[in-house]
Scaffold this active site. Structure first.
Site, mmCIF file in Angstrom:
data_model
loop_
_atom_site.group_PDB
_atom_site.id
_atom_site.type_symbol
_atom_site.label_atom_id
_atom_site.label_comp_id
_atom_site.label_asym_id
_atom_site.label_seq_id
_atom_site.Cartn_x
_atom_site.Cartn_y
_atom_site.Cartn_z
ATOM 1 N N CYS A 2 -7.490 47.108 35.034
ATOM 2 C CA CYS A 2 -8.481 47.038 36.114
ATOM 3 C C CYS A 2 -7.832 46.476 37.367
ATOM 4 C CB CYS A 2 -9.632 46.127 35.717
ATOM 5 S SG CYS A 2 -10.510 46.679 34.266
ATOM 6 N N ARG A 27 -2.725 51.638 39.014
ATOM 7 C CA ARG A 27 -2.856 50.797 37.818
ATOM 8 C C ARG A 27 -3.556 51.535 36.682
ATOM 9 N NH1 ARG A 27 -2.446 45.317 39.172
ATOM 10 N NH2 ARG A 27 -3.925 44.661 37.599
ATOM 11 N N TRP A 74 -10.548 50.046 34.047
ATOM 12 C CA TRP A 74 -9.810 50.720 32.958
ATOM 13 C C TRP A 74 -10.486 50.221 31.702
ATOM 14 C CZ3 TRP A 74 -6.201 49.312 29.008
ATOM 15 C CH2 TRP A 74 -5.405 50.347 28.528
ATOM 16 N N ASN A 100 -10.815 41.504 35.973
ATOM 17 C CA ASN A 100 -9.724 42.193 35.288
ATOM 18 C C ASN A 100 -9.324 41.305 34.123
ATOM 19 O OD1 ASN A 100 -7.528 43.726 34.495
ATOM 20 N ND2 ASN A 100 -6.119 42.705 35.926
ATOM 21 N N GLY A 101 -9.266 41.864 32.912
ATOM 22 C CA GLY A 101 -8.867 41.073 31.752
ATOM 23 C C GLY A 101 -9.815 41.349 30.594
ATOM 24 N N GLU A 482 15.060 56.388 27.151
ATOM 25 C CA GLU A 482 14.344 56.372 28.432
ATOM 26 C C GLU A 482 13.968 57.782 28.860
ATOM 27 O OE1 GLU A 482 12.838 54.298 30.013
ATOM 28 O OE2 GLU A 482 12.572 55.171 31.988
ATOM 29 N N LYS A 486 10.094 59.011 29.536
ATOM 30 C CA LYS A 486 9.650 59.625 30.798
ATOM 31 C C LYS A 486 8.873 60.902 30.505
ATOM 32 C CE LYS A 486 9.777 56.949 33.113
ATOM 33 N NZ LYS A 486 10.105 55.739 32.500
ATOM 34 N N GLU A 489 5.410 60.249 28.634
ATOM 35 C CA GLU A 489 4.346 59.475 29.308
ATOM 36 C C GLU A 489 3.752 60.205 30.497
ATOM 37 O OE1 GLU A 489 5.192 55.794 31.342
ATOM 38 O OE2 GLU A 489 7.287 56.315 31.533
ATOM 39 N N HIS A 505 20.667 61.330 9.263
ATOM 40 C CA HIS A 505 19.834 60.484 8.377
ATOM 41 C C HIS A 505 18.374 60.877 8.456
ATOM 42 C CE1 HIS A 505 23.337 58.053 7.589
ATOM 43 N NE2 HIS A 505 23.573 58.010 8.887
ATOM 44 N N LYS A 604 0.070 50.739 35.148
ATOM 45 C CA LYS A 604 1.382 50.373 35.685
ATOM 46 C C LYS A 604 1.824 49.037 35.135
ATOM 47 C CE LYS A 604 5.059 50.727 38.149
ATOM 48 N NZ LYS A 604 6.101 51.672 37.671
HETATM 49 C C1 AGP Z 1 7.585 52.902 31.832
HETATM 50 O O1 AGP Z 1 7.637 54.102 32.586
HETATM 51 C C2 AGP Z 1 6.171 52.417 31.667
HETATM 52 N N1 AGP Z 1 5.535 52.265 32.930
HETATM 53 C C3 AGP Z 1 6.109 51.170 30.777
HETATM 54 O O2 AGP Z 1 6.824 51.426 29.583
HETATM 55 C C4 AGP Z 1 6.692 49.898 31.410
HETATM 56 O O3 AGP Z 1 8.095 49.996 31.513
HETATM 57 C C5 AGP Z 1 6.345 48.706 30.498
HETATM 58 O O4 AGP Z 1 4.937 48.585 30.427
HETATM 59 C C6 AGP Z 1 6.952 47.375 30.984
HETATM 60 O O5 AGP Z 1 6.455 47.079 32.256
HETATM 61 P P1 AGP Z 1 7.118 45.825 33.058
HETATM 62 O O6 AGP Z 1 8.547 46.183 33.350
HETATM 63 O O7 AGP Z 1 6.299 45.685 34.301
HETATM 64 O O8 AGP Z 1 7.022 44.621 32.161
#
Ligand code: AGP
Length: 609
Positions: A2, A27, A74, A100-101, A482, A486, A489, A505, A604
């Site tokens: 949120c 966010r 959210w 938020n929370g 990584e 990408k 996600e 394996h 985010k």
């Molecule tokens: C990566 O593209 C994502 N946005 C997510 O995995 C992110 O890296 C993870 O939530 C960690 O976020 P931070 O670096 O702000 O702690």
């Protein structure tokens, strides 16, 4: 997560709130709303959907008032709906809150309030806060908020306003971030700095168990017992232009292209071009203290975890110090076997990730020596760690981390060089070429980006596939992880990153013509073994797309397609090999019409556990 925003000043709050909510969109959210006070009444407008739907609703029937709150939701408790969207009111409708929370004890509190006659309209945990403030209200909004939050268990950044104590916004924070903006005769409260940037560079970051009382004449800060606090005012260096898209279709693409500059900015002033000496005095890690470090533990989540894995190879190769890398969400369940000679590096670009923050707090309690690598100055994690090494990537708006990953690699490279230097392992012979090559990385990235179009063409040819395998060994293993993250996600396609040696394996059973493999194959110590991987996959009708150095003449005999990057010291190859994978994922997602900057279900910054 949120997002909350509040405004008190001389302007009509609604345009300011909408502008702020747009800057909080990244966010992740499913509904939104605003509330203003006008003619001694609270007016609320909420929508299930996007900010643009809220804008349309307000165009049809405008709201106006100089004190207001806004929110992007959210959903955690209660499905996405207009009714569950914030701001939430009390029974009388004279008070609203945004939050938020997560309020973990909201159900027993709700039951008690219902027994006391309060009428609830929503399924949310947040509405409990509004009724608790109403229950304790005796004329002072801040006192009622103070009494209410004492009954809450959980994490919250909350803001409230009331017509019964007008011209005032009261905010309280424990857990998720809250920042106050101090303008000229106008004041802001927000979940992060982006909505405030365009109005004032003067901000105050609330710590846990702190409140802010925004009034027309200024802002007062209190603790939860009502004791006045004097807070440091920070001057932000980011400017609003940095947040705009600058002609790119998505923030993510803009941020991919910013990577050369981001690495220059993160290295700037910390490495001497001439002597090759590395300066990290800002971390407070003295050369003597650094020399005594015998082990490094890296803790992070998601992309930051992948950066940490690459950092492991940097540090072990250069400083000969053993490194372990743990998911923060997992490490919290470990027995914390720490000693004073272990440096714990906590990586978080947002500085607000709840799992990483929880692990940091546990580590500090166990007496660990901590250093945070973060991209947001004064965010919670670098504030709570004893030391901080900031990346200089600027605000990253796309939910998928790109430039902050590269910046984290740069910070970890600096840390590895600094550790090696302190331990006297920086002999001129090996060190200087490595440092010169590190300084050339931005230029090599620029060369890759000039050929970015090739990745768009390639993505077009892979659009039909639904499953992808990413392989790498040694320092390319985190790059494979990584690259897979990408793609999954932002395109919602299935992708797995694997250590190349693990293929036999199990994963090789997956290989057929419907499962393309992206193999990260720089000329490094694992090169020959990666060629074997490719041969084994080819023998099973697997399609191979290899990332290789531009001077590699062998790879064409193995792979179906080759993406080339400039050659560099193998240790630094992640800086270069990750970028084509970012572009590949971006173009596949964009061509699939995915919401690239705000992928479904993602936030985010994951500020709840
Ligand atoms: C990566 O593209 C994502 N946005 C997510 O995995 C992110 O890296 C993870 O939530 C960690 O976020 P931070 O670096 O702000 O702690």
């Amino acid at each position: 997560m949120c997002g909350i925003i509040g405004y008190l000043g001389s302007k009509n709050a609604v345009p300011v709130l909408l502008d702020g909510l747009k800057k909080l969109e990244y966010r992740g959210y499913d509904s939104a709303g605003v509330a203003v006070i006008r003619d001694n009444k609270i007016q609320v407008r909420r929508v299930k959907g996007k900010i643009r739907d809220l804008v349309e609703s307000l165009k049809a029937s405008p709201l106006e008032g100089s004190c207001g709150l806004g929110h992007t939701r959210w959903a955690t408790h209660g499905r996405p709906s207009e009714e569950n969207a914030h701001p939430h009111r009390d029974c009388s409708g004279t008070l609203v809150v945004v939050h938020n929370g997560i309020i973990e004890n909201y159900l027993p509190l709700k039951e008690e309030l219902i027994r006391e006659g309060h009428v609830f309209r929503t399924e949310t945990d947040t509405e409990v806060i509004a009724h608790l403030i109403e229950k304790h209200f005796k004329g002072s909004l801040e006192e009622a908020v103070m009494m209410a939050i004492r009954e809450l268990e959980g994490a919250y950044a909350v803001a409230a306003m009331s017509v019964r104590d007008p011209d005032k916004i009261v905010a309280a924070k424990t857990g998720p971030p809250a920042v106050v903006g101090l303008g000229e005769g106008e004041f802001f409260i927000s979940s992060d700095i982006n909505p405030i940037l365009g109005y004032t560079p003067r901000v105050v970051f609330l710590e846990d168990n702190e409140m802010a009382v925004l009034e027309r004449q200024g802002v007062r800060f209190l603790d939860f017992q009502g004791t006045p606090l004097s807070k440091t005012v920070d001057h932000l260096s980011w400017n609003p232009i940095m947040i705009e898209k600058k002609g790119f279709k998505h923030f993510m693409l803009k941020e991919i292209f910013e990577q050369p500059q981001v690495i220059r900015d993160t290295l700037e002033g910390r490495i001497s071009q001439g002597s090759g000496k590395v300066y990290l005095d800002e971390t407070g890690l003295s050369p003597r203290a650094t020399k005594s470090i015998e082990r490094v533990l890296i803790i992070a989540c998601g992309t930051s975890y992948h950066a940490g894995l690459a950092g492991k190879y940097f540090i072990e190769s250069l400083a000969q110090v053993p490194v372990s890398v743990e998911y923060a969400s997992e490490y919290r369940y470990h027995d914390l076997l720490l000693d004073p000679r272990t440096l714990v590096v906590v990586i978080s670009q947002s500085g607000e990730t709840a799992d990483t923050l929880a692990a940091l707090r546990a580590i500090k309690k166990a007496g660990g020596l901590t250093l945070a690598i973060s991209n947001v100055v004064n965010s919670t994690i670098p504030r709570e760690a004893e030391r901080a090494l900031y990346t200089h990537a600027g605000p990253e708006i796309g939910v998928a981390a790109t430039k902050t990953f590269s910046a984290q690699l740069a910070a970890l490279a600096l840390l590895a060089l600094y550790l090696a230097q302190a331990k006297g392992r920086s002999d001129e012979g090996t060190f200087s070429p490595l440092i010169q090559d590190l300084l050339r990385v931005p230029h090599k990235l620029e060369r890759i980006l000039t050929e970015a179009r090739r990745l768009e063409d390639l993505a077009q040819r892979f659009l039909a596939f639904s499953h992808f395998l990413y392989l790498g060994r040694w320092v390319s293993f985190p790059v494979a992880l990584e690259g897979a993250l990408k793609l999954k996600e932002i395109s919602y396609l299935h992708a797995e990153g694997y250590a190349g040696g693990e293929m036999k394996h199990g994963p090789i059973a997956l290989i057929d013509e419907d499962m393309p493999t992206l193999a990260v194959v720089p000329k490094d110590r694992a090169y020959e073994k990666m060629l074997s991987n490719i041969s084994e996959i080819k023998a099973r009708s697997g399609h191979i797309l290899a990332l290789a150095f531009e001077d590699d003449t062998e790879i064409v005999n193995y792979a179906d397609e080759v993406i080339r990057v400039p050659a560099c010291s193998p240790l630094w190859s992640p800086f270069l090999t990750v970028v084509p994978l970012q572009l590949f994922a971006y173009h596949i997602a964009a061509k699939r019409g995915a919401d690239v900057d705000q992928p479904r279900n993602l936030a985010k910054s994951v500020t709840v556990e």
